[in-house]
Design an enzyme around this catalytic site. Structure first.
Site, short mmCIF file in Angstrom:
data_model
loop_
_atom_site.label_atom_id
_atom_site.label_comp_id
_atom_site.label_asym_id
_atom_site.label_seq_id
_atom_site.Cartn_x
_atom_site.Cartn_y
_atom_site.Cartn_z
CB SER A 291 -1.70 -6.82 -0.79
OG SER A 291 -1.02 -7.71 -1.67
CG ASP A 292 3.42 -7.46 3.68
OD1 ASP A 292 4.32 -7.75 2.87
OD2 ASP A 292 3.62 -7.32 4.89
#
Length: 319
Positions: A291-292
């Site tokens: 995930s960012d």
């Protein structure tokens, strides 16, 4: 000389480093206890070794490994590992993985991506990635990096000139962005320009980001954390997805990073249609999905998509 052969004429890096530190490798040969674990047997297939290692982790240990700064597991001889390093246009000190505070003070900085891509030279993309990958491995082998996983390239389509991060991308054209992705990734991961494997292991790991339809920051009260990209099926297939598909299918990228934004109402990091059906199913992706930064938290905090922080984590893991 054939065009493909031209890309084999690459930079030769001469690096001499006096270092007393060692990179964080598991299965210390000086520790007799680790020799008994199948995951430490280098003669076994990687998949078998990984399966053995995971089978030995407790639930709490597995959870602890889901963050970018993964802690050590001393009982198994596993050192701490930092997943977050950056290499957008050269090995960078952005992120906790590399800080240039030891013997090595800097790395080569290449032109910003929008400029490098304007050469329309896939061979050049490859050679830039190759140099970055070699420097990354050299810094790690010198004991001055905490990981070999680099969150680059940024291959989002640059459709709106008001988006400040557009300079990080190859531009507005899906074909050029896809060619850049595949070429850069092959270089940084240590493959040939044509896509053949030069060895069993990665030179460094490249991560294609930010998946998908992500091209807005702050505009009229809307920001990248809550933005909902309303995209038709055709525009998704014709415009936004091709660079990421080439990252996986042609580049052999080992990581895909899901973005902050929602796509047609669903957060990218919690969308099984995007992550499981498309990336893993249709494109046969075998790597890891990241995930960012804080993208899981904002599914609850900023977007209100999940009813609780725990639900946000569950949605992401299921996706």
């Amino acid at each position: 000389m054939k065009f493909e052969q031209l890309c084999l004429v690459s930079l030769t890096l001469f690096i001499h480093v006096a270092s007393t530190t060692t990179p964080p490798f598991s299965c210390d040969s000086s520790d007799p206890a680790t020799k008994n674990y199948p995951f430490c047997q280098s003669t076994l297939p990687v998949t078998q070794r990984a399966r053995d290692l995971v089978s030995r982790l407790t639930l709490d240990e597995k959870i602890s490994q889901l963050v970018n700064s993964a802690p050590a597991i001393p009982r198994l001889g596993i050192p701490a590992y930092e997943w977050w390093s950056e290499a957008l246009h050269g090995v960078s000190n952005v992120g906790p993985g590399i800080k240039f505070d030891g013997t090595i003070k800097a790395a080569t900085s290449f032109p910003q991506v929008i400029l490098a891509a304007a050469s329309f030279d896939a061979c050049q993309y490859y050679r830039i990635g190759q140099a970055i990958g070699r420097e990354a491995r050299a810094i790690y082998n010198a004991g001055e990096a905490k990981g070999l996983t680099f969150w680059a390239p940024n291959i989002n389509i640059f459709r709106d000139p008001r988006w400040g991060r557009g300079q990080e991308t190859p531009g507005e054209d899906p074909l050029v962005a896809g060619k850049y992705a595949a070429s850069y990734i092959r270089g940084i991961q240590g493959d040939t320009f044509e896509g053949g494997k030069l060895g069993q292991h990665l030179q460094a790991s490249a991560c294609c980001k930010h998946f998908t339809a992500y091209d807005l920051d702050n505009w009229k009260g809307m920001n990248r954390f809550v933005f909902d990209a309303r995209v038709t099926v055709q525009d998704l297939a014709d415009t936004y997805q091709p660079p990421f598909e080439k990252c996986v299918r042609e580049g052999g990228g080992s990581c895909t990073m899901c973005a902050y934004n929602r796509v047609n109402g669903v957060p990218s990091c919690a969308d099984p249609n995007l992550l499981s059906k498309t990336v893993r199913g249709e494109w046969d992706f075998k790597g890891y999905i990241a995930s960012d930064c804080d993208a899981v938290a904002i599914i609850y905090d900023a977007q209100g998509y999940a009813k609780s922080p725990q639900d946000a984590v569950a949605d992401v893991l299921r996706a």
